[in-house]
Design an enzyme around this catalytic site. Structure first.
Site, PDB file in Angstrom:
ATOM      1  N   GLY A  20     -25.728 -38.192 -19.687  1.00  0.00           N
ATOM      2  CA  GLY A  20     -27.047 -38.808 -19.780  1.00  0.00           C
ATOM      3  C   GLY A  20     -27.585 -39.130 -18.385  1.00  0.00           C
ATOM      4  O   GLY A  20     -28.764 -38.931 -18.086  1.00  0.00           O
ATOM      5  N   ARG A  24     -24.415 -38.893 -12.697  1.00  0.00           N
ATOM      6  CA  ARG A  24     -23.101 -38.425 -13.172  1.00  0.00           C
ATOM      7  C   ARG A  24     -23.028 -36.904 -13.049  1.00  0.00           C
ATOM      8  O   ARG A  24     -21.956 -36.356 -12.781  1.00  0.00           O
ATOM      9  CB  ARG A  24     -22.862 -38.876 -14.616  1.00  0.00           C
ATOM     10  CG  ARG A  24     -21.382 -38.835 -15.017  1.00  0.00           C
ATOM     11  CD  ARG A  24     -21.172 -39.311 -16.458  1.00  0.00           C
ATOM     12  NE  ARG A  24     -21.818 -40.568 -16.675  1.00  0.00           N
ATOM     13  CZ  ARG A  24     -22.451 -40.910 -17.809  1.00  0.00           C
ATOM     14  NH1 ARG A  24     -22.488 -40.089 -18.825  1.00  0.00           N
ATOM     15  NH2 ARG A  24     -23.035 -42.070 -17.919  1.00  0.00           N
ATOM     16  N   ARG A  43     -38.168 -34.306 -12.069  1.00  0.00           N
ATOM     17  CA  ARG A  43     -38.012 -35.664 -12.619  1.00  0.00           C
ATOM     18  C   ARG A  43     -36.703 -36.335 -12.197  1.00  0.00           C
ATOM     19  O   ARG A  43     -36.236 -37.256 -12.864  1.00  0.00           O
ATOM     20  CB  ARG A  43     -38.102 -35.656 -14.149  1.00  0.00           C
ATOM     21  CG  ARG A  43     -39.495 -35.355 -14.660  1.00  0.00           C
ATOM     22  CD  ARG A  43     -39.562 -35.315 -16.164  1.00  0.00           C
ATOM     23  NE  ARG A  43     -40.940 -35.092 -16.586  1.00  0.00           N
ATOM     24  CZ  ARG A  43     -41.692 -36.004 -17.177  1.00  0.00           C
ATOM     25  NH1 ARG A  43     -41.215 -37.190 -17.439  1.00  0.00           N
ATOM     26  NH2 ARG A  43     -42.942 -35.717 -17.521  1.00  0.00           N
ATOM     27  N   VAL A  88     -21.084 -35.383 -21.979  1.00  0.00           N
ATOM     28  CA  VAL A  88     -20.082 -36.289 -21.401  1.00  0.00           C
ATOM     29  C   VAL A  88     -20.782 -37.630 -21.196  1.00  0.00           C
ATOM     30  O   VAL A  88     -21.485 -37.831 -20.207  1.00  0.00           O
ATOM     31  CB  VAL A  88     -19.466 -35.732 -20.096  1.00  0.00           C
ATOM     32  CG1 VAL A  88     -18.397 -34.686 -20.408  1.00  0.00           C
ATOM     33  CG2 VAL A  88     -20.506 -35.122 -19.164  1.00  0.00           C
ATOM     34  N   GLU A 180     -23.824 -44.706 -29.468  1.00  0.00           N
ATOM     35  CA  GLU A 180     -24.410 -44.070 -28.277  1.00  0.00           C
ATOM     36  C   GLU A 180     -25.810 -43.602 -28.688  1.00  0.00           C
ATOM     37  O   GLU A 180     -26.311 -44.072 -29.708  1.00  0.00           O
ATOM     38  CB  GLU A 180     -23.498 -42.959 -27.731  1.00  0.00           C
ATOM     39  CG  GLU A 180     -23.095 -41.894 -28.747  1.00  0.00           C
ATOM     40  CD  GLU A 180     -24.091 -40.774 -28.893  1.00  0.00           C
ATOM     41  OE1 GLU A 180     -24.191 -39.956 -27.975  1.00  0.00           O
ATOM     42  OE2 GLU A 180     -24.736 -40.680 -29.966  1.00  0.00           O
ATOM     43  N   MET A 181     -26.415 -42.679 -27.946  1.00  0.00           N
ATOM     44  CA  MET A 181     -27.835 -42.433 -28.215  1.00  0.00           C
ATOM     45  C   MET A 181     -28.271 -40.960 -28.249  1.00  0.00           C
ATOM     46  O   MET A 181     -29.482 -40.701 -28.258  1.00  0.00           O
ATOM     47  CB  MET A 181     -28.691 -43.208 -27.196  1.00  0.00           C
ATOM     48  CG  MET A 181     -28.495 -44.715 -27.277  1.00  0.00           C
ATOM     49  SD  MET A 181     -29.419 -45.643 -26.042  1.00  0.00           S
ATOM     50  CE  MET A 181     -31.099 -45.382 -26.589  1.00  0.00           C
ATOM     51  N   GLU A 182     -27.342 -39.988 -28.249  1.00  0.00           N
ATOM     52  CA  GLU A 182     -27.783 -38.580 -28.146  1.00  0.00           C
ATOM     53  C   GLU A 182     -27.104 -37.560 -29.065  1.00  0.00           C
ATOM     54  O   GLU A 182     -27.638 -36.463 -29.287  1.00  0.00           O
ATOM     55  CB  GLU A 182     -27.598 -38.074 -26.695  1.00  0.00           C
ATOM     56  CG  GLU A 182     -28.490 -38.695 -25.649  1.00  0.00           C
ATOM     57  CD  GLU A 182     -27.932 -40.008 -25.117  1.00  0.00           C
ATOM     58  OE1 GLU A 182     -26.745 -40.301 -25.374  1.00  0.00           O
ATOM     59  OE2 GLU A 182     -28.687 -40.751 -24.469  1.00  0.00           O
ATOM     60  N   ASP A 205     -17.928 -50.104 -23.134  1.00  0.00           N
ATOM     61  CA  ASP A 205     -17.932 -51.527 -23.479  1.00  0.00           C
ATOM     62  C   ASP A 205     -17.604 -51.701 -24.959  1.00  0.00           C
ATOM     63  O   ASP A 205     -17.673 -50.742 -25.730  1.00  0.00           O
ATOM     64  CB  ASP A 205     -19.282 -52.169 -23.141  1.00  0.00           C
ATOM     65  CG  ASP A 205     -20.440 -51.467 -23.809  1.00  0.00           C
ATOM     66  OD1 ASP A 205     -21.035 -50.582 -23.172  1.00  0.00           O
ATOM     67  OD2 ASP A 205     -20.722 -51.780 -24.980  1.00  0.00           O
TER      68      ASP A 205
HETATM   69  O1  LIG Z   1     -23.839 -42.701 -20.403  1.00  0.00           O
HETATM   70  P1  LIG Z   1     -24.843 -41.887 -21.169  1.00  0.00           P
HETATM   71  O2  LIG Z   1     -24.469 -40.452 -21.248  1.00  0.00           O
HETATM   72  O3  LIG Z   1     -26.267 -42.057 -20.662  1.00  0.00           O
HETATM   73  O4  LIG Z   1     -24.803 -42.440 -22.684  1.00  0.00           O
HETATM   74  C1  LIG Z   1     -25.052 -43.763 -23.115  1.00  0.00           C
HETATM   75  O5  LIG Z   1     -25.609 -44.607 -22.118  1.00  0.00           O
HETATM   76  C2  LIG Z   1     -27.030 -44.768 -22.317  1.00  0.00           C
HETATM   77  C3  LIG Z   1     -27.332 -46.217 -22.589  1.00  0.00           C
HETATM   78  O6  LIG Z   1     -26.927 -47.017 -21.546  1.00  0.00           O
HETATM   79  C4  LIG Z   1     -27.396 -43.880 -23.496  1.00  0.00           C
HETATM   80  O7  LIG Z   1     -27.825 -42.636 -23.011  1.00  0.00           O
HETATM   81  C5  LIG Z   1     -26.080 -43.802 -24.236  1.00  0.00           C
HETATM   82  O8  LIG Z   1     -25.941 -42.720 -25.111  1.00  0.00           O
HETATM   83  O1  LIG Z   2     -23.076 -50.192 -26.040  1.00  0.00           O
HETATM   84  C1  LIG Z   2     -23.409 -49.075 -25.651  1.00  0.00           C
HETATM   85  C2  LIG Z   2     -22.737 -48.446 -24.587  1.00  0.00           C
HETATM   86  C3  LIG Z   2     -23.142 -47.222 -24.184  1.00  0.00           C
HETATM   87  N1  LIG Z   2     -24.175 -46.647 -24.820  1.00  0.00           N
HETATM   88  C4  LIG Z   2     -24.824 -47.233 -25.842  1.00  0.00           C
HETATM   89  O2  LIG Z   2     -25.768 -46.669 -26.395  1.00  0.00           O
HETATM   90  N2  LIG Z   2     -24.419 -48.436 -26.232  1.00  0.00           N
END
Ligand SMILES: O=P(O)(O)O[C@H]1O[C@H](CO)[C@@H](O)[C@H]1O
Ligand SMILES: O=c1cc[nH]c(=O)[nH]1
Length: 236
Positions: A20, A24, A43, A88, A180-182, A205
């Site tokens: 993300g 990294r 970007r 990753v 997570e978010m993806e 965390d």
């Molecule tokens: O460390 P990355 O790959 O960004 O993934 C996690 O960290 C971000 C949030 O802090 C969100 O993108 C989540 O999916």
């Molecule tokens: O708590 C967390 C840690 C990493 N990414 C997230 O979306 N949430």
């Protein structure tokens, strides 16, 4: 060039790691790839191509959340014909027995994103990892002696939400390992384009205990995750 990626045709390998955080991507290129060159700064979303154990491989930052990663995955597959995509990333643990610093291989994902509802209407599509990538990553992790977990992760559309613990407790009850978010976007788009995809995640965390990794620890654990992902990427 595609809309958000400045690479010329042929500058991106058919295997790619997808963090993300664009920094990294830079870290991976500088510390794990040989002869890495930067193909994208549009970007500030850095992308590099180099070699790992003699195999050509790229690494591309995706940004945070389903809309952002979807842009990069669509363009990588449509404009650059990328075939193997491995996220990753970091995640927050939802289970008591998942520890900070563990590495999670997401076999599937659950989401509150509307992305698939827009496509499948009232049907719940099940985003799924590519089995051979998952198996190779698992075997590589076991060989390294890692505390690996395999299972369901929650792809959230929000990092901050009201009454978050109500939802997290429900998801934990149903064996979801982490948030997570993806991942949902990665697996769904890979299925659409018939490509291989996997999410390898480091627990940064713990949602239940509030424990966090130090920046030094994050680096070491990230290295484990990156090596597992690279081994999976180069396997035929
Ligand atoms: O460390 P990355 O790959 O960004 O993934 C996690 O960290 C971000 C949030 O802090 C969100 O993108 C989540 O999916
Ligand atoms: O708590 C967390 C840690 C990493 N990414 C997230 O979306 N949430």
């Amino acid at each position: 060039m595609s809309v958000h990626i400045g690479a010329k045709p042929g500058e991106i390998a058919d295997k790619i790691l997808l963090p993300g955080d664009p920094l990294r991507a830079k870290y991976i290129a500088e510390n794990f790839l040989e002869d890495a060159t930067c193909y994208n700064e549009v970007r500030g979303m850095y992308g590099y191509t180099g070699t790992y154990k003699g195999e050509r491989i790229s690494v591309q930052g995706t940004g945070m959340g389903v809309p952002s990663i979807s842009i990069y995955i669509n363009e990588l597959m449509e404009s650059y014909d990328v075939k193997k995509l491995i996220r990753v990333g970091t995640c927050g643990a939802l289970q008591k027995d998942v520890q900070v610093r563990d590495v999670i291989l997401a076999s599937t994902s659950t989401t509150d994103s509307q992305m698939n509802r827009m496509v499948f209407d009232h049907i719940d599509f099940a985003p799924t990892a590519d089995f051979s990538l998952l198996k190779t990553a698992y075997d590589a992790g076991v060989d390294k002696g890692l505390n690996l977990r395999v299972g369901n992760v929650f792809t959230s559309d929000s990092f901050y939400r009201d009454n978050a613990m109500d939802l997290f407790n429900l998801l934990a009850k149903y064996n979801v390992l982490a948030v997570e978010m993806e991942t949902t976007a990665l697996y769904t788009l890979a299925a659409k384009y018939n490509r291989q995809a996997l999410s390898v995640l480091t627990v940064s965390d713990h949602i239940l205990t509030g424990e966090e990794t130090s920046s030094e620890e994050r680096q070491t654990t990230f290295n484990d995750m990156i090596e597992v992902a690279l081994e999976a990427a180069i396997e035929d």
